[in-house]
Each structure stands twice: as structure tokens, then as C-alpha cells.
Design a protein around this motif. Structure first.
Motif, PDB file in Angstrom:
ATOM      1  N   THR A 299       0.833  -1.217   0.000  1.00 32.58           N
ATOM      2  CA  THR A 299       0.000   0.000   0.000  1.00 32.58           C
ATOM      3  C   THR A 299       0.860   1.255   0.000  1.00 32.58           C
ATOM      4  N   ASP A 300       1.942   1.248   0.803  1.00 33.22           N
ATOM      5  CA  ASP A 300       2.844   2.407   0.831  1.00 33.22           C
ATOM      6  C   ASP A 300       3.405   2.670  -0.571  1.00 33.22           C
ATOM      7  N   ARG A 301       3.792   1.576  -1.233  1.00 31.11           N
ATOM      8  CA  ARG A 301       4.414   1.719  -2.563  1.00 31.11           C
ATOM      9  C   ARG A 301       3.389   2.254  -3.558  1.00 31.11           C
ATOM     10  N   GLN A 302       2.182   1.777  -3.422  1.00 31.36           N
ATOM     11  CA  GLN A 302       1.099   2.264  -4.287  1.00 31.36           C
ATOM     12  C   GLN A 302       0.859   3.757  -4.040  1.00 31.36           C
ATOM     13  N   ASP A 303       0.903   4.151  -2.763  1.00 25.03           N
ATOM     14  CA  ASP A 303       0.712   5.572  -2.422  1.00 25.03           C
ATOM     15  C   ASP A 303       1.793   6.429  -3.079  1.00 25.03           C
ATOM     16  N   LEU A 304       3.045   5.955  -3.004  1.00 25.40           N
ATOM     17  CA  LEU A 304       4.133   6.731  -3.603  1.00 25.40           C
ATOM     18  C   LEU A 304       3.932   6.824  -5.112  1.00 25.40           C
ATOM     19  N   GLN A 305       3.537   5.699  -5.729  1.00 24.03           N
ATOM     20  CA  GLN A 305       3.315   5.716  -7.182  1.00 24.03           C
ATOM     21  C   GLN A 305       2.235   6.741  -7.548  1.00 24.03           C
ATOM     22  N   GLU A 306       1.186   6.768  -6.755  1.00 21.07           N
ATOM     23  CA  GLU A 306       0.100   7.721  -7.063  1.00 21.07           C
ATOM     24  C   GLU A 306       0.566   9.159  -6.864  1.00 21.07           C
ATOM     25  N   TYR A 307       1.415   9.370  -5.848  1.00 24.97           N
ATOM     26  CA  TYR A 307       1.963  10.718  -5.642  1.00 24.97           C
ATOM     27  C   TYR A 307       2.806  11.142  -6.856  1.00 24.97           C
ATOM     28  N   LEU A 308       3.691  10.243  -7.292  1.00 27.61           N
ATOM     29  CA  LEU A 308       4.556  10.560  -8.439  1.00 27.61           C
ATOM     30  C   LEU A 308       3.710  10.886  -9.667  1.00 27.61           C
ATOM     31  N   ALA A 309       2.702  10.042  -9.915  1.00 33.81           N
ATOM     32  CA  ALA A 309       1.863  10.234 -11.103  1.00 33.81           C
ATOM     33  C   ALA A 309       1.145  11.579 -11.051  1.00 33.81           C
ATOM     34  N   SER A 310       0.662  11.951  -9.869  1.00 26.50           N
ATOM     35  CA  SER A 310      -0.150  13.172  -9.793  1.00 26.50           C
ATOM     36  C   SER A 310       0.698  14.439  -9.685  1.00 26.50           C
ATOM     37  N   HIS A 311       2.036  14.288  -9.533  1.00 24.50           N
ATOM     38  CA  HIS A 311       2.915  15.462  -9.457  1.00 24.50           C
ATOM     39  C   HIS A 311       3.876  15.553 -10.647  1.00 24.50           C
ATOM     40  N   LEU A 312       3.475  14.960 -11.769  1.00 22.41           N
ATOM     41  CA  LEU A 312       4.262  15.018 -13.012  1.00 22.41           C
ATOM     42  C   LEU A 312       5.647  14.404 -12.852  1.00 22.41           C
ATOM     43  N   LEU A 313       5.746  13.395 -11.978  1.00 17.92           N
ATOM     44  CA  LEU A 313       7.036  12.784 -11.693  1.00 17.92           C
ATOM     45  C   LEU A 313       7.120  11.313 -12.093  1.00 17.92           C
ATOM     46  N   SER A 314       6.135  10.839 -12.856  1.00 14.22           N
ATOM     47  CA  SER A 314       6.246   9.489 -13.415  1.00 14.22           C
ATOM     48  C   SER A 314       6.917   9.590 -14.783  1.00 14.22           C
ATOM     49  N   SER A 315       7.535   8.505 -15.233  1.00  8.26           N
ATOM     50  CA  SER A 315       8.223   8.543 -16.527  1.00  8.26           C
ATOM     51  C   SER A 315       7.268   8.317 -17.701  1.00  8.26           C
ATOM     52  N   HIS A 316       6.009   7.999 -17.421  1.00 14.96           N
ATOM     53  CA  HIS A 316       5.019   7.822 -18.494  1.00 14.96           C
ATOM     54  C   HIS A 316       4.215   9.117 -18.627  1.00 14.96           C
ATOM     55  N   MET A 317       4.454   9.855 -19.707  1.00 13.94           N
ATOM     56  CA  MET A 317       3.863  11.190 -19.863  1.00 13.94           C
ATOM     57  C   MET A 317       2.807  11.168 -20.970  1.00 13.94           C
ATOM     58  N   MET A 318       1.715  11.886 -20.725  1.00 12.58           N
ATOM     59  CA  MET A 318       0.658  12.015 -21.740  1.00 12.58           C
ATOM     60  C   MET A 318       0.417  13.498 -22.022  1.00 12.58           C
ATOM     61  N   VAL A 319       0.315  13.828 -23.309  1.00 14.98           N
ATOM     62  CA  VAL A 319       0.166  15.228 -23.715  1.00 14.98           C
ATOM     63  C   VAL A 319      -1.050  15.363 -24.629  1.00 14.98           C
ATOM     64  N   VAL A 320      -1.885  16.343 -24.335  1.00 15.39           N
ATOM     65  CA  VAL A 320      -2.994  16.710 -25.227  1.00 15.39           C
ATOM     66  C   VAL A 320      -2.683  18.109 -25.759  1.00 15.39           C
ATOM     67  N   CYS A 321      -2.701  18.279 -27.077  1.00 17.58           N
ATOM     68  CA  CYS A 321      -2.382  19.588 -27.627  1.00 17.58           C
ATOM     69  C   CYS A 321      -3.190  19.859 -28.895  1.00 17.58           C
ATOM     70  N   ALA A 322      -3.210  21.103 -29.291  1.00 16.61           N
ATOM     71  CA  ALA A 322      -3.909  21.510 -30.512  1.00 16.61           C
ATOM     72  C   ALA A 322      -2.973  22.402 -31.302  1.00 16.61           C
ATOM     73  N   ARG A 323      -3.294  22.633 -32.583  1.00 19.25           N
ATOM     74  CA  ARG A 323      -2.445  23.565 -33.313  1.00 19.25           C
ATOM     75  C   ARG A 323      -2.876  24.989 -32.957  1.00 19.25           C
ATOM     76  N   ARG A 324      -1.884  25.864 -32.941  1.00 21.22           N
ATOM     77  CA  ARG A 324      -2.182  27.239 -32.581  1.00 21.22           C
ATOM     78  C   ARG A 324      -2.637  28.013 -33.792  1.00 21.22           C
TER      79      ARG A 324
END
Ligand SMILES: [Zn+2]
Length: 324
Positions: A299-324
Motif C-alpha cells: 500500500t505504501d508503494r502504491q501511495d508513492l506511485q500515485e503521488y509521483l503520477a499526480s505530481h508530473l514525476l512518473s516517466s510515463h507522460m501524456m500530452v494533449v495539444c492543438a495547433r495554434r
């Protein structure tokens, strides 16, 4: 989710072994040219060497990138006809497809449809580098959006056609407006961006195809992600000749801006960083991590993973963008 579920250790290790041989065959004599940071243009600082490829880190925006970079033709030869590429496309894919469908593609299809619920104008998806069409199948299962697959590999394109999809058998850079129909589009590409020889060229080609209401969603590896930061040159994600660019939530904005894109949402919804560090703890010297894995619960490890994911600190990144 655990790392071994989508990357069984023995199959993945065999793939890495073949890749190490291929890097010699296809790249040892390839001409290389120095290049600045692909995000901000600053000169990189040497970080480490791996399998004959030198990586640099940008002191300004922390992008990690291969520099000097072998010429494009070396990569084209490698991707067209190398033992490790064949192993990936056959043994690796076949043996991991059911698990990857459940663990990766089903959640990914759902998360893309969640995002699209905020973009009600979008009528179709264009999957760039659609591979075996597994993502497209999962989209078809849960949505009425039309899906078109852009896939340059002849054998993979056939697999996708057999599944009933419209396939444009081209590289994105060769795609023309006439190849696509005019419905409002969401372009997607998964785990492709880190492979690109020239990310700005790719974005420029894509921008030329997009209308103002179209969007582009992509996933890629973040250089600021926990497992990559901890493991660094020992990270299996740092795998030349495949992974050449590791942007991060800050630096990808710089690239998008300079290529005429507007970032709409940047997140790091990764689930594996902590598990990957745990699986590779023998190559970690930092005392904290050894202590962490001795005294923490699941559970502790899961908590840390969720913290990393929610603070832009996971290595799996997703981007949504549009043309300007
Ligand atoms: Zn930079």
C-alpha cells in the motif's frame, strides 16, 4: 499493474540482448552529427554512454537525448530489417499481446475516450503507428468514433486490415491531406515520440495535416520520471537505438510552442515507476531506496506511485495539444 505482466523478464532480456548486437551491426560505422537540445536548442552536457550511444542532458530544460546522433538512414535500415526488430514484431508481441491488451490498451482506450468527452467536436481517431491495431480494436469496442490507422510496416498494416480497419500504409511524414477524410480528428500516437529522429520535423508534418479544431494526444517517456531518474543509464527505458528523446512536462511545452502547438493538458499517469525501481534495485546505490523497499508495504508503494503520477514525476507522460 506490475512490470513483468507487460514485459516478461526472459523475453524482454532476450530482446535487449539482440538489440545490443544490432546496435553494433547497424550503427557502429554510421556517421553522427552533433545536435542541440531538441526542446530548447541549448547545448547538452554529456550524461553517459550506453551500447555505443552517447546521451546528453540539457542543463536548461533537463531533456535527455542522444548526441551526437547517427544519421536517419541508419535508423531506417535498422527498423526495416534487423533481428531485434523482427523479434519485437513477432515473438515479443505475440507472447505479450493478451496481457498488454488487458493491462495497457483497455485502460488507454478508456482514458482517451474520457479526454474526448471534453472535446465533443471530435468525430474520428487517427492512430499514428497503430502496430497490431489493438488500441483501435479497444476503441471500436467502447466508442462509435471512426478509427484510421497510419502504419508504415507492410506486415503490421495487413494485420490491421484483417481486423477491418482502414489503414494508410505510410510514415506520418509522407501522409497527405487526401489520405484522410475531413471529419474532425484526434490524432494519437503512443510510445512513438521517444523514437523520433527529428521530433520538430514530425510535429511540423502533423501540424500541416491538422485543422484548427483537431487535437493531438500522445504518450512518451519523461526524463523527469522517477524510475529513469533513479536508474539513469541502467534504466531499461534508456534503450538505444530505440529511445532517442526523453522530454519532460516542462520541456515538451517548449518544443510544442516552437512548433506551433498549444499544450492543453500534460499529465504523467504512469503506474510502474516504483515497481521498476524495485525490480532493478541491484543497480541502485542510493540507500533510501534500499531502505524504502525493506520497510514499506504494498500500500505504501502504491501511495508513492500515485503521488509521483499526480505530481508530473512518473516517466510515463501524456500530452494533449492543438495547433495554434
Ligand atoms: Zn533544453
Amino acid at each position: 499493474m506490475k512490470e513483468h505482466e507487460i514485459r516478461p523478464q526472459d523475453i524482454f532480456d532476450e530482446y535487449l540482448r539482440l538489440t545490443a548486437i544490432d546496435t553494433q551491426t547497424y550503427f557502429a560505422d554510421a556517421p553522427r552529427t552533433g545536435q542541440p537540445c531538441p526542446a530548447c536548442g541549448a547545448d547538452g552536457e554529456a550524461a553517459f554512454e550506453k551500447n555505443g550511444f552517447a546521451y546528453a542532458q540539457c542543463p536548461n530544460c533537463l531533456t535527455l537525448f542522444v548526441n551526437p546522433r547517427p544519421v536517419r538512414s541508419a535508423f531506417e535500415n535498422y527498423y526495416t530489417d534487423s533481428p531485434s526488430t523482427r523479434y519485437w514484431a513477432t515473438t515479443f508481441y505475440r507472447q505479450t499481446e493478451p496481457a498488454r491488451r488487458e493491462k495497457l490498451w483497455k485502460p488507454k482506450a478508456k482514458s482517451i475516450m474520457d479526454i474526448l468527452s471534453r472535446f465533443p467536436n471530435i468525430e474520428q481517431l487517427i492512430d499514428i503507428g497503430g502496430g497490431y491495431g489493438t488500441f483501435a480494436e479497444e476503441i471500436r469496442r467502447i466508442s462509435n468514433h471512426k478509427v484510421t490507422i497510419v502504419e508504415p510496416s507492410k506486415c503490421l498494416a495487413q494485420v490491421c486490415r484483417a481486423k477491418g480497419f482502414i489503414v494508410v500504409e505510410k510514415f506520418l511524414e509522407d501522409l497527405r491531406e487526401a489520405d484522410l477524410d475531413e471529419k474532425k480528428r484526434c490524432f494519437v500516437s503512443f510510445e512513438l515520440f521517444e523514437h523520433l529522429h527529428d521530433p520538430a520535423l514530425f510535429l511540423g508534418s502533423l501540424r500541416g495535416l491538422m485543422s484548427e479544431q483537431d487535437i493531438f494526444i500522445f504518450t512518451t517517456l519523461s526524463s523527469a520520471g522517477a524510475d529513469i531518474q533513479v536508474l539513469w543509464e541502467n534504466s531499461k527505458s534508456v534503450s538505444p537505438p530505440h529511445h532517442l528523446n526523453f522530454f519532460n512536462p516542462r520541456s515538451i511545452k517548449l518544443l510544442l510552442d516552437s512548433c506551433g502547438f498549444e499544450p492543453l493538458e500534460i499529465s504523467t499517469p504512469g503506474k510502474l515507476d516504483v515497481d521498476i525501481v524495485h525490480n532493478n534495485i541491484d543497480s541502485v546505490s542510493d540507500r533510501f531506496w534500499h531502505t524504502f523497499f525493506r520497510i514499506t508495504t504494498e500500500t505504501d508503494r502504491q501511495d508513492l506511485q500515485e503521488y509521483l503520477a499526480s505530481h508530473l514525476l512518473s516517466s510515463h507522460m501524456m500530452v494533449v495539444c492543438a495547433r495554434r
